[in-house]
Design an enzyme around this catalytic site. Structure first.
Site, PDB file in Angstrom:
ATOM      1  N   GLY A 106      -5.018  -0.765   4.980  1.00 31.83           N
ATOM      2  CA  GLY A 106      -5.299  -1.265   3.639  1.00 31.83           C
ATOM      3  C   GLY A 106      -4.978  -0.205   2.594  1.00 31.83           C
ATOM      4  O   GLY A 106      -3.896  -0.195   2.038  1.00 31.83           O
ATOM      5  N   SER A 110      -0.453   0.626  10.064  1.00 34.52           N
ATOM      6  CA  SER A 110      -0.358   0.752   8.618  1.00 34.52           C
ATOM      7  C   SER A 110      -1.164   1.944   8.097  1.00 34.52           C
ATOM      8  O   SER A 110      -0.964   3.063   8.545  1.00 34.52           O
ATOM      9  CB  SER A 110      -0.794  -0.563   7.962  1.00 34.52           C
ATOM     10  N   TYR A 111      -2.096   1.710   7.156  1.00 31.79           N
ATOM     11  CA  TYR A 111      -2.884   2.837   6.635  1.00 31.79           C
ATOM     12  C   TYR A 111      -3.822   3.405   7.696  1.00 31.79           C
ATOM     13  O   TYR A 111      -4.387   4.484   7.509  1.00 31.79           O
ATOM     14  CB  TYR A 111      -3.668   2.426   5.384  1.00 31.79           C
ATOM     15  N   ASP A 117      10.170  -4.326   8.879  1.00 24.80           N
ATOM     16  CA  ASP A 117       9.133  -4.071   7.873  1.00 24.80           C
ATOM     17  C   ASP A 117       9.706  -3.173   6.794  1.00 24.80           C
ATOM     18  O   ASP A 117      10.231  -2.099   7.085  1.00 24.80           O
ATOM     19  CB  ASP A 117       7.941  -3.386   8.552  1.00 24.80           C
ATOM     20  N   HIS A 169       5.792  -5.813  10.119  1.00 26.96           N
ATOM     21  CA  HIS A 169       4.728  -4.824   9.970  1.00 26.96           C
ATOM     22  C   HIS A 169       3.671  -4.953  11.058  1.00 26.96           C
ATOM     23  O   HIS A 169       3.199  -3.960  11.601  1.00 26.96           O
ATOM     24  CB  HIS A 169       4.100  -5.001   8.589  1.00 26.96           C
TER      25      HIS A 169
END
Length: 455
Positions: free
Chosen positions: A78, A174-175, A376, A428
């Protein structure tokens, strides 16, 4: 000594109530769930009593012989996105949500075939995780997220003592490229200060499309846009001229060049999967637009955002589902959402580069795998390769194609201390797009072997 005192305090805090609470956390059955043989648990673990922070988890044990399988913690990024919305409900969990949000169906490529899966909504303010201190929603950051996740694990294991000393891995995307190494370092530092065997027996981590280094990620992302014909030559030159990716603050001319690319040259595509149709309903959503704008302007990266996100939101906002999961027990004054706008907009501290942490954890001997879905454009394969190349690791097994069935699943290279792999045609959220390939990737990671070199 200080770490020992913290540990003793954390264990004693929960020891008396742990067995009873585990029983209370047991899920008998979820609404619309198909029959399964494995056990499930979900509930809350308080990580800060004074401020009223509690994190929500969901454990889905392995399909067979859970006592002989490792424990794997999954984290989404996020910052501010739910591991239950993404990891559990559309990627690696045992259940997927149907389009109406009325029922669940089995994921035949679930990772709980090979491991016990622990999904954590982190930090407080994500999904069902909550805080009674409203200011926490506006001052979250990397450091507190790692600390709270570490406290969660210590207290969770006192509730589930069968997982003490069990082989433990962390995974996500991701994050979570920040969350995972930062939490791994917390655990490693704790284990270093304590005698063997380690209470949390961390063996390694595997992370996909990971935010890694602001400078190399920035250059790699813009290069991906240009090399995949998403932006013009002129815009590419403008971004590279006006944007200083070594700085935490972008100039007005840099912001204008990035905004022009996103608003005028990308078109209505799904940036998290550039070759698949976009979800029209979500592409018009302001939350999605905010997260996309933050993508490169502030390096705040959220999870892939297909229509499946809305299916999860329908399902987990149902009162009967929340009762079955022992969720929302404090009656949070907002709907459950896949991502929190408040956290996304107010993230306070973010480590500029994870590369020093990688170096430390590689030296500690952890098993570390990094993988990239190559369609992605948000945290693209070019960004990850640039970041990892600057670790200057020794190549053990040079670049080669790896296979599932009779097809090339991607490409990989093994270094001394780290394995990198691409997954061909994946966006992603790699397990969403390539479930079979991702399960082979995960299973191979657990074995510590190399990915298959032949058909």
């Amino acid at each position: 000594m200080f770490l020992s005192l913290i540990f003793f305090s954390l264990v004693c805090h929960n020891a008396a109530a742990a067995p009873n609470q585990k029983t209370l956390d047991r899920i008998s059955e979820l609404p619309g769930q198909p029959p399964v043989s494995f056990s499930q648990y979900s509930g809350y673990v308080t990580v800060n009593k004074q401020q009223g922070r509690a994190l929500f988890y969901w454990l889905t044990e392995a399909v067979s012989q859970p006592e002989n399988k490792p424990l794997v913690l999954w984290l989404n990024g996020g910052p501010g996105c739910s591991s239950i919305a993404y990891g559990a409900s559309e990627e690696i969990g045992p259940f997927l949500v149907n389009k109406t949000g009325s029922s669940l169906y089995l994921n035949k490529h679930s990772w709980n075939i090979d491991a016990n899966l622990l999904f954590l909504e982190s930090p407080a303010g994500v999904g069902f995780s909550y805080t009674n201190t409203s200011s926490n929603l506006k001052d979250s950051g990397d450091k507190r997220t790692a600390q709270d996740a570490f406290i969660f694990l210590i207290r969770w294991i006192t509730r589930f003592p069968e997982y003490k000393y069990r082989d433990f891995y962390i995974s996500g995307e991701s994050y979570a490229g920040h969350y995972i190494p930062q939490l791994a370092k917390k655990i490693h530092d704790y284990n270093t200060a304590h005698p063997k065997p380690p209470y949390i027996n961390l063996k390694g981590f595997i992370v996909g499309n990971a935010v890694t280094d602001n400078y190399y990620d920035g250059i790699g992302t813009v290069t991906y846009w240009w090399s995949h014909s998403m932006i013009s030559d002129g815009t590419y030159q403008s971004i590279m001229t006006h944007c200083n990716f070594k700085s935490g603050n972008n100039s007005e001319s840099c912001d204008e060049a990035l905004t022009y690319a996103m608003n005028h040259e990308f078109g209505d595509i799904d940036q998290y999967s550039i070759y698949t149709p976009a979800c029209i309903a979500i592409s018009k959503n302001t939350t999605r637009s905010l997260r996309l704008k933050n993508t490169l302007l502030h390096r705040r990266i959220s999870g892939y955002d297909p229509c499946t996100e809305s299916y999860a939101e329908k399902y987990y906002n149902r009162a009967d589902v929340q009762r079955a999961m022992h969720a929302n027990i404090t009656k949070i004054p907002y709907s459950w959402t896949a991502c929190s706008d408040v956290l996304i907009k107010n993230w306070k501290d973010s480590q500029f580069s994870m590369l020093p942490t990688y170096k430390e954890l590689i030296a500690a001997g952890l098993r570390i795998w990094v993988f990239s879905g190559d369609t992605d454009s948000v945290v693209p394969v070019t960004a990850t390769r640039l970041s990892l190349n600057n670790l200057n690791l020794t190549v053990k097994t040079p670049w080669y194609p790896w296979y599932t069935g009779n097809q090339v699943a991607g490409w990989t290279e093994t270094y001394k201390g780290l394995t990198f792999a691409t997954v061909r045609g994946a966006g992603h959220e790699v397990p969403l797009f390539k479930p079979k390939q991702s399960s082979v990737l995960f299973r191979t990671f657990l074995t510590g072997k190399e990915l298959p070199k032949s058909r």
